[in-house]
Every structure is written in structure tokens, then in C-alpha cells.
Design an enzyme around this catalytic site. Structure first.
Site, PDB file in Angstrom:
ATOM      1  N   THR A 159       0.833  -1.388   0.192  1.00 37.67           N
ATOM      2  CA  THR A 159       0.182   0.050   0.087  1.00 37.67           C
ATOM      3  C   THR A 159       0.781   1.098   0.036  1.00 37.67           C
ATOM      4  O   THR A 159       1.819   1.336   0.383  1.00 37.67           O
ATOM      5  CB  THR A 159      -0.987   0.056   1.207  1.00 37.67           C
ATOM      6  N   PHE A 161       1.397   5.619   0.808  1.00 33.89           N
ATOM      7  CA  PHE A 161       1.293   6.624   1.872  1.00 33.89           C
ATOM      8  C   PHE A 161       0.373   7.385   1.974  1.00 33.89           C
ATOM      9  O   PHE A 161      -0.195   7.683   3.141  1.00 33.89           O
ATOM     10  CB  PHE A 161       2.396   7.474   2.159  1.00 33.89           C
ATOM     11  N   PRO A 186       2.863  -2.244   4.432  1.00 36.87           N
ATOM     12  CA  PRO A 186       2.403  -0.926   4.055  1.00 36.87           C
ATOM     13  C   PRO A 186       3.608   0.043   3.708  1.00 36.87           C
ATOM     14  O   PRO A 186       4.602  -0.671   3.842  1.00 36.87           O
ATOM     15  CB  PRO A 186       2.005  -0.374   5.394  1.00 36.87           C
ATOM     16  N   GLU A 258      -3.489  -0.932  -8.813  1.00 40.38           N
ATOM     17  CA  GLU A 258      -4.450   0.519  -8.607  1.00 40.38           C
ATOM     18  C   GLU A 258      -3.249   1.323  -8.792  1.00 40.38           C
ATOM     19  O   GLU A 258      -2.681   1.630  -7.677  1.00 40.38           O
ATOM     20  CB  GLU A 258      -5.273   0.679  -7.226  1.00 40.38           C
ATOM     21  N   CYS A 292      -5.105   9.599  -5.428  1.00 38.45           N
ATOM     22  CA  CYS A 292      -4.941   9.211  -6.843  1.00 38.45           C
ATOM     23  C   CYS A 292      -6.194   9.820  -7.605  1.00 38.45           C
ATOM     24  O   CYS A 292      -5.753  10.156  -9.034  1.00 38.45           O
ATOM     25  CB  CYS A 292      -4.998   7.785  -6.775  1.00 38.45           C
ATOM     26  N   GLU A 386       1.763  13.087 -13.451  1.00 41.21           N
ATOM     27  CA  GLU A 386       0.855  13.177 -12.007  1.00 41.21           C
ATOM     28  C   GLU A 386       1.636  14.131 -11.170  1.00 41.21           C
ATOM     29  O   GLU A 386       2.820  13.756 -10.823  1.00 41.21           O
ATOM     30  CB  GLU A 386       0.797  11.957 -11.580  1.00 41.21           C
TER      31      GLU A 386
HETATM   32  P1  NAD Z   1       5.058   4.101  -4.443  1.00 38.84           P
HETATM   33  O1  NAD Z   1       4.761   3.420  -5.490  1.00 38.84           O
HETATM   34  O2  NAD Z   1       6.128   4.883  -4.377  1.00 38.84           O
HETATM   35  O3  NAD Z   1       4.913   3.112  -3.294  1.00 38.84           O
HETATM   36  C1  NAD Z   1       3.860   2.129  -2.967  1.00 38.84           C
HETATM   37  C2  NAD Z   1       4.137   1.055  -2.293  1.00 38.84           C
HETATM   38  O4  NAD Z   1       5.018   0.303  -3.004  1.00 38.84           O
HETATM   39  C3  NAD Z   1       5.004   1.448  -0.952  1.00 38.84           C
HETATM   40  O5  NAD Z   1       4.355   0.351   0.062  1.00 38.84           O
HETATM   41  C4  NAD Z   1       6.377   0.906  -1.259  1.00 38.84           C
HETATM   42  O6  NAD Z   1       7.155   0.464  -0.064  1.00 38.84           O
HETATM   43  C5  NAD Z   1       6.277  -0.152  -2.492  1.00 38.84           C
HETATM   44  N1  NAD Z   1       7.379  -0.388  -3.185  1.00 38.84           N
HETATM   45  C6  NAD Z   1       8.508   0.582  -3.562  1.00 38.84           C
HETATM   46  N2  NAD Z   1       9.321  -0.290  -4.379  1.00 38.84           N
HETATM   47  C7  NAD Z   1       8.771  -1.548  -4.333  1.00 38.84           C
HETATM   48  C8  NAD Z   1       9.314  -2.560  -5.164  1.00 38.84           C
HETATM   49  N3  NAD Z   1      10.518  -2.452  -6.128  1.00 38.84           N
HETATM   50  N4  NAD Z   1       8.425  -3.894  -5.117  1.00 38.84           N
HETATM   51  C9  NAD Z   1       7.371  -3.767  -4.439  1.00 38.84           C
HETATM   52  N5  NAD Z   1       6.751  -2.665  -3.494  1.00 38.84           N
HETATM   53  C10 NAD Z   1       7.668  -1.531  -3.649  1.00 38.84           C
HETATM   54  O7  NAD Z   1       3.529   5.020  -4.259  1.00 38.84           O
HETATM   55  P2  NAD Z   1       3.337   6.162  -3.248  1.00 38.84           P
HETATM   56  O8  NAD Z   1       4.285   7.255  -3.262  1.00 38.84           O
HETATM   57  O9  NAD Z   1       3.432   5.648  -1.713  1.00 38.84           O
HETATM   58  O10 NAD Z   1       2.030   6.534  -3.358  1.00 38.84           O
HETATM   59  C11 NAD Z   1       1.527   7.419  -4.312  1.00 38.84           C
HETATM   60  C12 NAD Z   1       1.117   6.912  -5.543  1.00 38.84           C
HETATM   61  O11 NAD Z   1       0.170   5.910  -5.430  1.00 38.84           O
HETATM   62  C13 NAD Z   1       0.469   7.937  -6.479  1.00 38.84           C
HETATM   63  O12 NAD Z   1       1.098   7.674  -7.885  1.00 38.84           O
HETATM   64  C14 NAD Z   1      -0.951   7.794  -6.445  1.00 38.84           C
HETATM   65  O13 NAD Z   1      -1.574   8.093  -7.666  1.00 38.84           O
HETATM   66  C15 NAD Z   1      -1.016   6.249  -6.226  1.00 38.84           C
HETATM   67  N6  NAD Z   1      -2.154   5.856  -5.833  1.00 38.84           N
HETATM   68  C16 NAD Z   1      -3.193   5.247  -6.510  1.00 38.84           C
HETATM   69  C17 NAD Z   1      -4.297   4.832  -5.898  1.00 38.84           C
HETATM   70  C18 NAD Z   1      -5.472   3.967  -6.875  1.00 38.84           C
HETATM   71  O14 NAD Z   1      -6.363   3.562  -6.296  1.00 38.84           O
HETATM   72  N7  NAD Z   1      -5.324   3.976  -8.205  1.00 38.84           N
HETATM   73  C19 NAD Z   1      -4.802   5.168  -4.610  1.00 38.84           C
HETATM   74  C20 NAD Z   1      -3.840   5.875  -4.035  1.00 38.84           C
HETATM   75  C21 NAD Z   1      -2.635   6.066  -4.677  1.00 38.84           C
END
Ligand code: NAD
Length: 484
Positions: A159, A161, A186, A258, A292, A386
Site C-alpha cells: 500500500t 502512503f 504498508p 491500482e 489518486c 501526475e
Molecule cells: P509508491 O509506488 O512509491 O509506493 C507504494 C508502495 O510500493 C510502498 O509500500 C512501497 O514501499 C512499495 N514499493 C516500492 N518499491 C517496491 C518494489 N520494488 N516492489 C514492491 N513494492 C515496492 O507510491 P506512493 O508514493 O506511496 O503513493 C503515491 C502513488 O500511489 C501515486 O501515484 C498515486 O496516484 C497512487 N495511488 C493510486 C491509487 C489508486 O487506487 N489508483 C490510490 C492511492 C494512491
């Protein structure tokens, strides 16, 4: 003394443990969690090892839930009641680790109880189907029945942040409702609320092997979470680049992805411009613009653009931003200083390219003001990519076809908002917009926690979330046929 200073004086350091099948496990190596507003260290969470991941997955894999539908209903309802009774504490924890203002955190906790309410009630519904087989000349006098079963293997959930509680509960509650076992990782930026939620579920009666929570460095532990033979499904919410990495890694696993969004609000000339500007501002600034489905582009027909911009600036000025613990504040910080700096950079770049800065673009640490930009063009980075923060870029357009082309002109396809009362145009936009949702005279993020939700193109593979759809994707459908 500011509210934040007052709260920091009384803040004990939170030293979290992993939850491996409910067991609390400490590790020497930790990740620090800081309050984005003042940078103060507020807690640590362990860095799980690959062995921790294997143990959590194995324990989950070997566990078969004995819970009846009523048992799951009771756990989910009880967890909802506990969350409601601890609303203020949970909201403060969310604010502490995310910098979201208390108004946003309180709202998020309220939503979490809704998710549990829907999951509990859907756990009671047997959505099996019956097909009579004597429907064609080739038929027989038999019936085919469908049955949804939990997955054989474990669900990995990862998930982001931006909603420390809601993103997590949207994955965990459907897993409980369908009798699945889940290992959750998380975001390392906001891990504390996820641990608090796991404890609430155990307290409500969830058998601990049904949920483990692990924090750690993705570079170390993600591969095991994505490729282990014990895992059947990976459900991920986060950014596009990590999502596509997961898609490539988790081979022959079911995947629910997502990803990011770049949602437009489209304002046509017949719209109630006052209403449109209100929706635009709230869609852009709620949760510090970190949703998002936040409004990330404002497409406004030229004949009403001047009035819209005037109202948007007025509503933006009215947004009180600052110390997230001040209960009167409408917007706290963004997640960290690096993100805030990125917004400054893309806004400055847009201004250098001819956009007009009408308000904001002021930064102090991770605190970034609500910001209005006019005369933005679709090729500018601030709208092409974005921008996950409180920036309102206005793009003016002349014709309906031009609006559709701009709206569809990014890599994303999550949601959208349309401000008009013309039913002929509404049906045209609903058909033409390449998005998962279209909300007429509402913000793009509007939904029930139960309704299908999710995007296409780079925003996701089209498999939806929302409690009902998540429950479907977490199950195998078995059919059996009987001679009567
Ligand atoms: P992120 O992609 O940086 O991180 C999300 C998760 O992925 C974190 O738990 C992180 O530790 C993990 N992660 C990082 N590297 C990984 C890897 N190599 N393998 C597996 N997991 C890994 O996203 P963020 O900065 O936490 O959140 C913001 C983004 O999330 C924005 O782009 C936003 O649009 C998107 N978002 C989408 C939705 C939706 O429902 N479509 C909802 C909320 C947020």
C-alpha cells in the site's frame, strides 16, 4: 506555543514491532518515521528480513480459516466499532506520520468504519449462482452451481502512503470477509497506522495467522512477497513505475494494480461556474492533493474561464494551511520535503513556459501552499505527468472535442469530473472519456467504499477495487453440477 510544539512535547517515541501471524517481533535494523511538519522523529519500525517474509507467508499458507460468515461479520463489525471509539487517537496517528491535517485524518477514520460495515454485510451474502442446463437443444435436465472460495495461497498486499488507514483497510477488510490470509507491507513512510489497524482486528477476534504486517526495505523483501510460491495474488496500490515493476515480477500471480491518476475536471460553458470552482478547489486540496483521484487538471471552456479562475483563486485563498495538528487548518503538509520541492520545480517550469502563477507556490519544508496556475498547456510537465500535491493548473479549451482530446491525452485513465447539465454532452463524454469513472457535478474521487473503483491505461489493469469487487478478485469461483 503552536499546536504542533505542544503535541511534540508530549509525544512518546513509538517503537513498533512486526506482526508475524500476530506475534510481535523486533529487529535491530529499523526505519525511522518522522512527522513531516517539523521533521521530528516520532517512531521506528523494524526492517523485516527475507526470512521474516517467508515465515509470515508459510504460516498464512498453512492456515485454514474456521470462520463462518457470521464469525467474519462479527469481527468486521467489532473492528468498525473499535475504530469509531478510537477515532481521535487514530486520526492523530495518521496526522503524525503523514502530515495530513486533522480534518482529513478524521474523515479518513470515518471512511474506514464504512469499509468495515460494507465488508461485514457482504460477508453475509452468498453470491453463488444457479444455471439451469435445459436452455438449448443441447441441454440436459441438470443444474450448474457456482461457489466462491478463498484462494489456496496467500494474498500479498502493498500500500501507498497517501491514506495510511484507508488504503490498507480497502485491502484487508475484503480479505477477512472472504476468509483469505494476507501478508501486508504498508508504505515505509506511513507504517504506524497499519500496525494499529492489525491490532484492532486481532482484538476484534481475527485469527492472527490471517493477517501479518511486515515493514522493510522493498529492495530487500519485495521479491519474496511477489514471487514466493506461497502467494496466489498480489494487490498493489501505488505509483505507475512500481506497479509496472510488480507486473513484470509477479509472474503467474493474479494481480490487482491500482496506480496513479491525472484526473481532469471539465467545465463546460453551461455549467454552474460557482459549483464547478467549489468542486475544483476541494478536489484539488483535500488530503493535501495527495489522492489518486485528486483533481490534477482543470479543463475550462474559454467563455467561462475568466469567471472560473477568479472564483478558484478566491476559494484557494480561503484554504487555511499550516500545522496539521491545528484543528482549524484545512490542509497540512505533503508527505515530505522532496515532494514539495518537486511541485515547486514543475510549477516554476510551467511559469517559465508561459503559464501564469495566480496564487501560491510557497514552500516551507514539506508545507506547500495551495497553488493556482492559469494558461497551462497540455504539454507542460505539471499536467502531462501526475502532480501528487495541491496544485490547480487551468487549461482553457474551445470545443468539446478539444476537451475530450486533452482529457484523454495523458498516460492515465483513472477518473474524471464533468460540470454540465446537458444530457447530450454528458452521454457523449461518458462514452468518449478513457477513464474508469466519470462523475457529473461531483469530484472525480466520489464513490462509495463499496462501489467498483479503478482505472485503465497506466492507472491500472481494469480490475476494480471497492469492497465488492475486491472480494470477487480475492476468490476462486468453483462450479459444480447436480442432476437436480
Ligand atoms: P509508491 O509506488 O512509491 O509506493 C507504494 C508502495 O510500493 C510502498 O509500500 C512501497 O514501499 C512499495 N514499493 C516500492 N518499491 C517496491 C518494489 N520494488 N516492489 C514492491 N513494492 C515496492 O507510491 P506512493 O508514493 O506511496 O503513493 C503515491 C502513488 O500511489 C501515486 O501515484 C498515486 O496516484 C497512487 N495511488 C493510486 C491509487 C489508486 O487506487 N489508483 C490510490 C492511492 C494512491
Amino acid at each position: 506555543m503552536t499546536a504542533s510544539a505542544a503535541s511534540s512535547a508530549s509525544r512518546p517515541l513509538i517503537r513498533e514491532s512486526l506482526r508475524i501471524a500476530g506475534e510481535k517481533v523486533l529487529r535491530d535494523r529499523v526505519i525511522e518515521v518522522r512527522h513531516p511538519y517539523d521533521g521530528e522523529l516520532i517512531g521506528t519500525v523494524p526492517k523485516a528480513t527475507v526470512l521474516d517474509v517467508r515465515q509470515a507467508l508459510k504460516t498464512a499458507r498453512n492456515f485454514r480459516s474456521p470462520l463462518t460468515r457470521h464469525g467474519r461479520y462479527e469481527i468486521l463489525m467489532k473492528a468498525g466499532a473499535i475504530i469509531a471509539s478510537r477515532r481521535n487517537d487514530l486520526a492523530r496517528l495518521i496526522t503524525l506520520e503523514s502530515g495530513l491535517c486533522l480534518k482529513d485524518s478524521q474523515y479518513e477514520v470515518g471512511r474506514a468504519s464504512d469499509v468495515l460495515l460494507f465488508a461485514a454485510n457482504l460477508a453475509l451474502v452468498d453470491d453463488g449462482q444457479v444455471f439451469s442446463c435445459d436452455l438449448t437443444a443441447h441441454g440436459k435436465n441438470r443444474k450448474v452451481y457456482t461457489l466462491r472460495e478463498p484462494l489456496q495461497g496467500v494474498i500479498t498486499a502493498i500500500t501507498p502512503f497517501n491514506h495510511p488507514l484507508n488504503q490498507v483497510i480497502h485491502k484487508v477488510a475484503p480479505a477477512v470477509a472472504t476468509n483469505n490470509r494476507m501478508v501486508l507491507k504498508p508504505s515505509e513512510k506511513t507504517p504506524l497506522t497499519a500496525y494499529a489497524l492489525a491490532d484492532i482486528l486481532y482484538e476484534a477476534g481475527l485469527p492472527p495467522p490471517m493477517l501479518s504486517v511486515l515493514t522493510g526495505d522493498p529492495a530487500e523483501i519485495a521479491d519474496e512477497l511477489l514471487t514466493s510460491a506461497d502467494v496466489d495474488l498480489v494487490t498493489f496500490t501505488g505509483g505507475v513505475s512500481v506497479g509496472k515493476h510488480i507486473a513484470a515480477k509477479a509472474v503467474y500471480k493474479r494481480q490487482v494494480l491500482e496506480l496513479g491518476g491525472n484526473d481532469p475536471i471539465i467545465v463546460l460553458e453551461d455549467a454552474d461556474v460557482e459549483e464547478a470552482a467549489t468542486l475544483a478547489a476541494s478536489g484539488s486540496y483535500r488530503n493535501s492533493g495527495q489522492r489518486c483521484t485528486a483533481v490534477k487538471r482543470m479543463l475550462v471552456q474559454e467563455s467561462v474561464a475568466d469567471r472560473f479562475v477568479e472564483l478558484l483563486v478566491e476559494k484557494t485563498r480561503a484554504v487555511k494551511y499550516g500545522d496539521p495538528f491545528d484543528p482549524t487548518v484545512d490542509m497540512g503538509t505533503v508527505i515530505d520535503e522532496a515532494s514539495a520541492r518537486r511541485f515547486e520545480t514543475v510549477v516554476n517550469e510551467a511559469v517559465a513556459g508561459g503559464a501564469r502563477l495566480l496564487y501560491g507556490n510557497v514552500r516551507r519544508g514539506a508545507l506547500y501552499s495551495p497553488t493556482v496556475l492559469d494558461q497551462v498547456t497540455p504539454d507542460m510537465t505539471v499536467v502531462r505527468e501526475e502532480t501528487f500535491g495541491p496544485v490547480s493548473p487551468v487549461i482553457r479549451f474551445k470545443t468539446v472535442e478539444e476537451a475530450i482530446s486533452i482529457a484523454n491525452g495523458t498516460a492515465y485513465g483513472l477518473s474524471s469530473s464533468l460540470c454540465t447539465n446537458r444530457i447530450d454532452l454528458i452521454t457523449h463524454f461518458v462514452r468518449e472519456l478513457q477513464m474508469g469513472s466519470v462523475n457529473v457535478r461531483e469530484v472525480p474521487g466520489y464513490r462509495l467504499e463499496m462501489t467498483p473503483f479503478g482505472g485503465i491505461k497506466d492507472s491500472g489493469l481494469g480490475y476494480k477495487e471497492g469492497v465488492q469487487e475486491a472480494m470477487k478478485s480475492y476468490c476462486n469461483t468453483k462450479t459444480y453440477s447436480l442432476p437436480w
